[in-house]
Each structure stands twice: as C-alpha cells, then as structure tokens.
Design a protein around this motif. Structure first.
Motif, PDB file in Angstrom:
ATOM      1  N   UNK A   1       4.544  16.217   5.613  1.00  0.00           N
ATOM      2  CA  UNK A   1       5.984  16.243   5.386  1.00  0.00           C
ATOM      3  C   UNK A   1       6.726  15.879   6.673  1.00  0.00           C
ATOM      4  N   UNK A   2       7.835  15.154   6.541  1.00  0.00           N
ATOM      5  CA  UNK A   2       8.619  14.719   7.703  1.00  0.00           C
ATOM      6  C   UNK A   2       9.095  15.909   8.540  1.00  0.00           C
ATOM      7  N   UNK A   3       9.532  16.975   7.873  1.00  0.00           N
ATOM      8  CA  UNK A   3      10.012  18.148   8.604  1.00  0.00           C
ATOM      9  C   UNK A   3       8.927  18.775   9.454  1.00  0.00           C
ATOM     10  N   UNK A   4       7.709  18.866   8.920  1.00  0.00           N
ATOM     11  CA  UNK A   4       6.592  19.416   9.692  1.00  0.00           C
ATOM     12  C   UNK A   4       6.277  18.529  10.891  1.00  0.00           C
ATOM     13  N   UNK A   5       6.374  17.226  10.693  1.00  0.00           N
ATOM     14  CA  UNK A   5       6.098  16.297  11.785  1.00  0.00           C
ATOM     15  C   UNK A   5       7.143  16.412  12.891  1.00  0.00           C
ATOM     16  N   UNK A   6       8.397  16.571  12.505  1.00  0.00           N
ATOM     17  CA  UNK A   6       9.461  16.728  13.503  1.00  0.00           C
ATOM     18  C   UNK A   6       9.196  17.961  14.355  1.00  0.00           C
ATOM     19  N   UNK A   7       8.799  19.063  13.716  1.00  0.00           N
ATOM     20  CA  UNK A   7       8.497  20.288  14.472  1.00  0.00           C
ATOM     21  C   UNK A   7       7.302  20.073  15.398  1.00  0.00           C
ATOM     22  N   UNK A   8       6.290  19.372  14.913  1.00  0.00           N
ATOM     23  CA  UNK A   8       5.106  19.120  15.739  1.00  0.00           C
ATOM     24  C   UNK A   8       5.457  18.245  16.946  1.00  0.00           C
TER      25      UNK A   8
ATOM     26  N   UNK B   1       0.842  -1.191   0.000  1.00  0.00           N
ATOM     27  CA  UNK B   1       0.000   0.000   0.000  1.00  0.00           C
ATOM     28  C   UNK B   1       0.881   1.245   0.000  1.00  0.00           C
ATOM     29  N   UNK B   2       0.652   2.094  -0.967  1.00  0.00           N
ATOM     30  CA  UNK B   2       1.534   3.223  -1.194  1.00  0.00           C
ATOM     31  C   UNK B   2       1.597   4.167  -0.005  1.00  0.00           C
ATOM     32  N   UNK B   3       0.468   4.357   0.706  1.00  0.00           N
ATOM     33  CA  UNK B   3       0.438   5.360   1.756  1.00  0.00           C
ATOM     34  C   UNK B   3       1.312   5.007   2.958  1.00  0.00           C
ATOM     35  N   UNK B   4       1.734   3.759   3.096  1.00  0.00           N
ATOM     36  CA  UNK B   4       2.604   3.362   4.205  1.00  0.00           C
ATOM     37  C   UNK B   4       4.085   3.472   3.842  1.00  0.00           C
ATOM     38  N   UNK B   5       4.384   3.891   2.648  1.00  0.00           N
ATOM     39  CA  UNK B   5       5.773   3.862   2.182  1.00  0.00           C
ATOM     40  C   UNK B   5       6.682   4.832   2.930  1.00  0.00           C
ATOM     41  N   UNK B   6       6.114   5.878   3.537  1.00  0.00           N
ATOM     42  CA  UNK B   6       6.946   6.853   4.256  1.00  0.00           C
ATOM     43  C   UNK B   6       7.009   6.584   5.760  1.00  0.00           C
ATOM     44  N   UNK B   7       6.317   5.546   6.222  1.00  0.00           N
ATOM     45  CA  UNK B   7       6.282   5.232   7.656  1.00  0.00           C
ATOM     46  C   UNK B   7       7.619   4.660   8.110  1.00  0.00           C
ATOM     47  N   UNK B   8       8.120   5.170   9.238  1.00  0.00           N
ATOM     48  CA  UNK B   8       9.324   4.622   9.865  1.00  0.00           C
ATOM     49  C   UNK B   8       8.893   3.674  10.980  1.00  0.00           C
ATOM     50  N   UNK B   9       9.200   2.396  10.820  1.00  0.00           N
ATOM     51  CA  UNK B   9       8.783   1.386  11.798  1.00  0.00           C
ATOM     52  C   UNK B   9       9.992   0.657  12.360  1.00  0.00           C
ATOM     53  N   UNK B  10       9.840   0.192  13.604  1.00  0.00           N
ATOM     54  CA  UNK B  10      10.870  -0.622  14.250  1.00  0.00           C
ATOM     55  C   UNK B  10      10.204  -1.886  14.766  1.00  0.00           C
ATOM     56  N   UNK B  11      10.813  -3.019  14.464  1.00  0.00           N
ATOM     57  CA  UNK B  11      10.286  -4.310  14.902  1.00  0.00           C
ATOM     58  C   UNK B  11      11.315  -5.001  15.778  1.00  0.00           C
ATOM     59  N   UNK B  12      10.933  -5.253  17.025  1.00  0.00           N
ATOM     60  CA  UNK B  12      11.786  -6.045  17.920  1.00  0.00           C
ATOM     61  C   UNK B  12      11.435  -7.508  17.697  1.00  0.00           C
ATOM     62  N   UNK B  13      12.386  -8.246  17.127  1.00  0.00           N
ATOM     63  CA  UNK B  13      12.153  -9.638  16.746  1.00  0.00           C
ATOM     64  C   UNK B  13      13.399 -10.450  17.094  1.00  0.00           C
ATOM     65  N   UNK B  14      13.395 -11.163  18.233  1.00  0.00           N
ATOM     66  CA  UNK B  14      14.589 -11.902  18.668  1.00  0.00           C
ATOM     67  C   UNK B  14      15.104 -12.896  17.631  1.00  0.00           C
ATOM     68  N   UNK B  15      14.197 -13.474  16.845  1.00  0.00           N
ATOM     69  CA  UNK B  15      14.612 -14.469  15.851  1.00  0.00           C
ATOM     70  C   UNK B  15      15.106 -13.832  14.562  1.00  0.00           C
TER      71      UNK B  15
END
Length: 303
Positions: free
Chosen positions: A172-179, A1-15
């Motif tokens: 925009x990422x910059x606007x989000x950082x300021x927010x 899905x295109x709208x998730x392409x800018x999302x920064x995610x972190x997954x904690x996965x021991x395996x």
C-alpha cells in the motif's frame, strides 16, 4: 503489465516525444508517468508524491542533472531519496560513468539502446538493489564490489525499494510512505554523524607538521561543515550543541581568533571532538526515548 500500474515514474525527456524510454514505460503498464523537459522540471515532478523510478537523459544537461541527483539522494529535492534512478547516456567514458556513480545513480544505459535492454534493467530492480552507504560527500548505492560488501557490511544499510514493493509485494502507498520516512530519518542521522566525524578529521590535520592543505583552507572547510550541520539539525538543535557550534563558528569567523587558532590548533580539535560526542549523545537519547514510548504504547491495553 498489471503489476506496474501503481508505479510512480518520472521521465526526463528534452524532446518530450515518443522516446524509447517512454515506449518502454508504457509497454510495462506504468500509468502514472510524469515527463520533464529540464532538470528544474524534473525536481518539480518529484516534489509532491512518492516517486519510485526516475529515468533521465544525461546528454541534455550533464552537470545540472548530476547536481540534481546529488540533491535527490540527500533529500534536498523530492520525497524519496531512495528512488531507482537510471541514466541514459551516449557518452559512457570512464569519467562520465564515475561522475554518475559518485552522484548516486543506480544504473547507466548506453544510448542508443534496444527497448528490451531498458525494460530488462527496470525489471531487474524489481528484484533487488544495492544497499546504501553514506558519507559527507556521498549518498547512494554502495560503490564497492559485491564480494567486498558480503565480507564487510559495516556502514551499509538496506533502504526501501519502492519499485519492488509495488510491483512484486503490492504494498500500500501509505505503508511505503511511512517506510521511506523512517529510512529518511536514518539517512539524516547518518549525514549529521558523517559531518561531525569529518569535522574531527579536518581539525586533526591542523596539528600535523605537514598538513595536506593550508590551515586557512581547512578552517574554511570547517566553517562550511558547521553551517551544514546547523542546517541539517534545524529545530532539533539542543542548547549544548548549539553553543558548541556557535563557539567554533565564532572562532573561525574572526581574523584575530583564526590567528590564535593557528598558534593553538588543538583548541579546534577539542571543540570538534566535543561536537561529535554531543551529536552521538543526542542520537542515543532520541533512540532511547523512542524505545520508551514504543514500550509504553505496546503495554497500554487502552492504546
């Protein structure tokens, strides 16, 4: 899905393998996915960018992950204390759920789970999330029932939902950082006020005929709060507030003074009340200065 392409995610996965959570994130179209095998690595993954979504496996290191989450919410680690955090857990006993909620988790998904369940949970947070509440001991989504929040919203604040902002609003990422930075400043102010208020409440117990805990324990807790206030205020500490905190700290730190305080606990109470007032005055002064600067800049035709 295109709208998730800018999302920064972190997954904690021991395996660190093809886990169901990784499959879900990839199927949604998340391109920026960092993976961590330990709680320490989880912190490193969140250190240098605005993370929108964190998913961790609670089974791997329950206590360490709960501590890490508390540190995230109080901005001891990471750059976004308001990230959506989802815990995956085999143990969903009331005790475990309570522990995770009290650490500031947004949602708990029971393992094993269909991939559709996790996908639906993530998608739900692109629509809305609970407001945050803060206290000396808790920062995170409100733990009260939704009906109670609607009836009484005091102490609650709507914080940035960067997941929604990217997926739905395409900000925009910059606007989000300021927010996020603005909301983080509010969070820091709220925590400082909460610590100052806690000082007053603790000092008040010293004057009661039947305190809940021994005076020595209360003085130890006050000393810890003073150190935390100094750490949080940091370079912005005014001479007046610095003197008040130093005076209280020196009294509590010396045995002779502690004995005197035990005989006259109202001295501690007066000092803590003065500290709380000083914190409020400084906050009001900073807000007033910000309004003045904003007014000057807005009215300057050359700005």
């Amino acid at each position: 899905m295109k709208q998730y392409s800018t999302v920064n995610a972190v997954l904690h996965d021991p395996d660190n393998g093809a886990s169901p959570a990784a499959i879900v994130l990839q199927s949604l179209g998340v391109r920026s996915l960092r993976r961590a095998r330990t709680p320490e690595a989880l912190g490193e993954c969140c250190a240098d960018r605005l993370i929108d979504l964190v998913i961790f496996d609670h089974d791997a290191a329950p206590n360490n992950l709960v501590v890490w989450l508390r540190r995230l919410r109080t901005k001891r680690v990471g750059t976004n204390p308001f990230a959506i955090v989802i815990a995956l857990a085999s143990d969903t006993s009331p005790q475990t759920i309570r522990q995770l909620i009290n650490a500031g988790v947004d949602h708990v998904v029971r393992k094993p789970f269909p991939t559709e369940t996790l996908a639906a949970t993530i998608q739900a947070y692109t629509q809305s999330r609970k407001p945050f509440s803060t206290s000396c001991t808790y920062v995170g989504p409100t733990r009260r029932a939704a009906s109670r929040d609607l009836a009484d919203a005091r102490g609650l604040t709507h914080v940035p939902n960067t997941l929604r902002a990217k997926v739905v609003e395409e900000m925009d990422e910059g606007d989000l950082v300021r927010r996020v930075n603005q909301a983080s400043a509010w969070l820091e102010d709220s925590l400082i006020e909460a610590h100052a208020a806690r000082l007053v409440r603790l000092a008040g117990t010293l004057t009661r005929p039947d305190p809940a805990q021994a005076p020595e324990e209360t003085l130890d807790e006050i000393a810890t709060l003073v150190m935390e206030l100094r750490r949080r205020i940091g370079q912005a500490l005014s001479p007046q507030l610095d003197n008040l905190l130093g005076l209280l700290s020196s009294f509590i730190g010396r045995r002779d003074d502690r004995d005197a305080l035990a005989r006259d606990p109202r001295l501690v109470e007066k000092l803590t009340q003065a500290i709380e007032r000083a914190v409020r005055v400084e906050k009001d002064s900073i807000e007033l200065m910000g309004e003045i600067v904003h007014t000057i800049v807005s009215s300057d035709p050359c700005a």
